[in-house]
Design a protein around this motif. Sequence first.
Motif, PDB file in Angstrom:
ATOM      1  N   PHE A  82       0.880  -1.136  -0.017  1.00 51.77           N
ATOM      2  CA  PHE A  82      -0.042  -0.174  -0.028  1.00 51.77           C
ATOM      3  C   PHE A  82       0.861   1.241   0.000  1.00 51.77           C
ATOM      4  O   PHE A  82       1.671   1.519   1.007  1.00 51.77           O
ATOM      5  N   SER A  83       0.640   2.052  -0.929  1.00 50.04           N
ATOM      6  CA  SER A  83       1.609   3.072  -1.141  1.00 50.04           C
ATOM      7  C   SER A  83       0.766   4.369  -1.669  1.00 50.04           C
ATOM      8  O   SER A  83      -0.265   4.284  -1.588  1.00 50.04           O
ATOM      9  N   MET A  84       1.648   5.547  -2.083  1.00 50.60           N
ATOM     10  CA  MET A  84       1.229   6.723  -2.596  1.00 50.60           C
ATOM     11  C   MET A  84       2.164   6.953  -3.614  1.00 50.60           C
ATOM     12  O   MET A  84       3.434   6.966  -3.566  1.00 50.60           O
ATOM     13  N   SER A  85       1.377   7.565  -4.692  1.00 46.38           N
ATOM     14  CA  SER A  85       2.210   7.543  -5.833  1.00 46.38           C
ATOM     15  C   SER A  85       3.305   8.758  -5.732  1.00 46.38           C
ATOM     16  O   SER A  85       4.334   8.936  -6.309  1.00 46.38           O
ATOM     17  N   SER A  86       2.990  10.017  -4.764  1.00 42.74           N
ATOM     18  CA  SER A  86       4.061  10.972  -4.559  1.00 42.74           C
ATOM     19  C   SER A  86       5.052  10.539  -3.599  1.00 42.74           C
ATOM     20  O   SER A  86       5.937  11.364  -3.437  1.00 42.74           O
ATOM     21  N   CYS A  87       4.959   9.322  -2.627  1.00 41.95           N
ATOM     22  CA  CYS A  87       5.726   9.238  -1.682  1.00 41.95           C
ATOM     23  C   CYS A  87       7.101   8.566  -2.156  1.00 41.95           C
ATOM     24  O   CYS A  87       7.163   7.355  -3.029  1.00 41.95           O
ATOM     25  N   CYS A  88       8.230   8.914  -1.820  1.00 41.32           N
ATOM     26  CA  CYS A  88       9.604   8.515  -2.232  1.00 41.32           C
ATOM     27  C   CYS A  88       9.881   7.506  -1.423  1.00 41.32           C
ATOM     28  O   CYS A  88      10.590   6.757  -1.897  1.00 41.32           O
ATOM     29  N   MET A  89       9.624   7.061  -0.202  1.00 40.73           N
ATOM     30  CA  MET A  89       9.923   6.022   0.449  1.00 40.73           C
ATOM     31  C   MET A  89       9.220   4.895  -0.150  1.00 40.73           C
ATOM     32  O   MET A  89       9.799   3.770  -0.080  1.00 40.73           O
ATOM     33  N   LYS A 133       8.052  17.305   1.055  1.00 44.14           N
ATOM     34  CA  LYS A 133       9.184  16.297   0.549  1.00 44.14           C
ATOM     35  C   LYS A 133      10.457  16.572   1.237  1.00 44.14           C
ATOM     36  O   LYS A 133      11.144  15.671   1.422  1.00 44.14           O
ATOM     37  N   LEU A 134      10.826  17.777   1.561  1.00 43.41           N
ATOM     38  CA  LEU A 134      11.972  17.797   2.416  1.00 43.41           C
ATOM     39  C   LEU A 134      11.820  17.139   3.519  1.00 43.41           C
ATOM     40  O   LEU A 134      12.937  16.603   4.168  1.00 43.41           O
ATOM     41  N   ALA A 135      10.619  17.072   4.170  1.00 41.52           N
ATOM     42  CA  ALA A 135      10.344  16.300   5.515  1.00 41.52           C
ATOM     43  C   ALA A 135      10.758  14.969   5.314  1.00 41.52           C
ATOM     44  O   ALA A 135      11.000  14.270   6.355  1.00 41.52           O
ATOM     45  N   THR A 136      10.709  14.471   4.310  1.00 36.63           N
ATOM     46  CA  THR A 136      10.989  12.772   4.262  1.00 36.63           C
ATOM     47  C   THR A 136      12.493  12.761   4.207  1.00 36.63           C
ATOM     48  O   THR A 136      12.874  11.359   4.177  1.00 36.63           O
ATOM     49  N   LEU A 137      13.109  13.782   4.156  1.00 31.35           N
ATOM     50  CA  LEU A 137      14.614  13.547   4.293  1.00 31.35           C
ATOM     51  C   LEU A 137      15.065  12.864   5.488  1.00 31.35           C
ATOM     52  O   LEU A 137      16.068  12.248   5.728  1.00 31.35           O
ATOM     53  N   ALA A 156      19.278  14.669  13.628  1.00 35.21           N
ATOM     54  CA  ALA A 156      18.477  14.803  12.398  1.00 35.21           C
ATOM     55  C   ALA A 156      17.214  15.257  12.631  1.00 35.21           C
ATOM     56  O   ALA A 156      16.723  16.335  11.870  1.00 35.21           O
ATOM     57  N   LYS A 157      16.433  15.098  13.770  1.00 32.24           N
ATOM     58  CA  LYS A 157      15.532  15.941  14.087  1.00 32.24           C
ATOM     59  C   LYS A 157      15.909  17.269  14.059  1.00 32.24           C
ATOM     60  O   LYS A 157      14.850  18.431  13.975  1.00 32.24           O
ATOM     61  N   ALA A 158      17.012  17.910  14.682  1.00 36.38           N
ATOM     62  CA  ALA A 158      17.186  19.196  15.035  1.00 36.38           C
ATOM     63  C   ALA A 158      17.741  19.879  13.756  1.00 36.38           C
ATOM     64  O   ALA A 158      17.174  20.836  13.490  1.00 36.38           O
ATOM     65  N   ASP A 159      18.583  19.272  12.814  1.00 31.60           N
ATOM     66  CA  ASP A 159      19.160  19.712  11.583  1.00 31.60           C
ATOM     67  C   ASP A 159      19.434  18.806  10.874  1.00 31.60           C
ATOM     68  O   ASP A 159      20.682  18.077  10.581  1.00 31.60           O
ATOM     69  N   VAL A 160      18.601  18.122   9.966  1.00 34.73           N
ATOM     70  CA  VAL A 160      18.897  17.119   8.806  1.00 34.73           C
ATOM     71  C   VAL A 160      19.861  17.449   8.005  1.00 34.73           C
ATOM     72  O   VAL A 160      20.848  16.592   7.653  1.00 34.73           O
TER      73      VAL A 160
END
Lengths: 124, 481
Positions: free
Chosen positions: A37-44, B423-427, B317-321
């Motif tokens: 189960f995913s999302m098309s915009s999710c990079c993970m 998107k940056l938050a996924t870093l 990483a939480k403080a400064d990724v």
Amino acid sequence: MQYETESWSRSNSYMEVVVDPVEHIERLASENAVVIFSMSSCCMCHAIKRLFCGMGVNPTVHELDLHPTGSDLHKALVSLLGATSALPVVFIGGKLVGAMDRVMASHINGTLVPLLKEAGALWL
Amino acid sequence: MQSFKAAPSNPELYTHSSFCFRGDECSRNQTRFSDLGELEHSAAAFTHEDAVDLSPSFVFSLKSNNNNDNIVVLPNNLHHHGTFNPSAACLEIAPTTTGTSCVDTGQRHQQEVVYHQHHQQQQQKGAKVVVLPLGNGHFENWGDSAMADNSQQTDTSTDVDTDEKHHFHGLQHGTLSVVDSMEDQAKTKTGDQKTLRRLAQNREAARKSRLRKKAYVQQLENGRLRLQQLEQELQRARQQGLFISSGFPGDHNQLLAGNGALAFDLDYARWLDEHQRLINDLRSAVNSHMGDNELRVLVDGVMAHYDEIFRMKSVGAKADVFHMLSGMWKTPAERCFMWLGGFRSSEVLKVILGNHLEPLTDQQLLGICNLQQSSQQAEDALSQGMEALQQSLVETLSSATLGPAGSGNVADYMGQMAIAMGKLATLENFLYQADLLRQQTLQQMHRILTTRQAARALLVISDYFSRLRALSSLWLARPRE
């Protein structure tokens, strides 16, 4: 990789049955050996798809953001996992494996490949 | 020989461009002719026949210094100007035209100078003598074609020595220009004029370079003071236990994030020291062939210490990724070859395999090879995920907002920025997964190997990284041609 979208929408137009999201998840999960189960915009989600493809597995992917009842399904997944940001979520052989960290941990400690073989997703 | 100091300090004296001896600029208060002896030498031979430019405004400006001194403008084509002595007298030049009146001061002849003695106004001041190169004729011994100093501060101006200098031989015709009512303009550009100009320019340049030097020294002093202040601050901060990372934090935003970064850097330095200590203990234990039980304690200690760094990294990483991903807390060589904010697990396993630990059983060998393969696959998956992230960021940031002008564009822009922020938050998640991979690889290796093998493996890994750090230092300290 198989993307399950069309068959669902077709069936939905005929039957106006309200399906419990959790049940729906479980039903979807048991339909194939490996279900993501995913999302098309999710990079993970992209990363986990690449992981399985790199191993030679052919997972079935449900993109919840493209799904008609995707948000309900997403909420159901969150409740199943007990985490806020659930995606991607992997089911192997109908059983819940977990999110990316669980999948990777099981791969590193060597339990993922036997699981895949048992579910029939991998042949050696 | 007298030297006239001619530089009226009054700015309004330099309003007219004819007084500008330099071609391009005329700065006020600055034409100070310090040594006019040069003028005398240079003006030795004049063959000019033209009259000097002595425009009325110039002459008027000379006059209009706000003291009561009078300026006597004398033409230097007054020949036989033997005993010209204006200093004794308070002189006021009456209006005159060329060639009308003479004054009888000794051996002068054919001069047309009119002097009036004006006792009241200028009791204690001598007349300022301004002698300009005027007129035609041939000067053999040009005396004081100098400007008198009208400076109120310095009193050096008015020593006009009369005796030996005022020899104007060969003058044909003289014209006295009177300050008060000079109307004629003599536009002769003589060689005198050019020389004056050149010398004035030289003086100007010298003065400017002195000013520049002074400004430069001042700047150096300021810099030195600032450096002292900074060093004191650094000293104080060090005493308070803060770790000041190298480099100057850039802007304000970076300072805000800098606390997390600084805290991590400090913690990492301490962790590294502790790690070295633990490894040294382990090494001495292995070399002394310690029993397995004690060795296991030490090995578990090192493993637990590794868990500590992964925990610290997640906090950082939480403080400064970006700081964690940048690897600025590592040495340059480590940083160059790092992957997603840390070491590559597959690489570490290669190091272990290549080091011929105590002989591995087949099962162990298989386990390690599988571990290397699966860590490689996981690394590839995460790398591709990162690439996808960068791709989607590129798309988000480069999406054309060329819609109709106005608020629609701003809404678009903010919307795109919000997406990019998400998107940056996924870093942080990627960094977390990468550290998790590293931790789990180490733990799996620990599970596969025996205690002694694990001890040696940990030593090998630690040596590899410390050599990489030493390589960094060597590289930085290498002699450069």
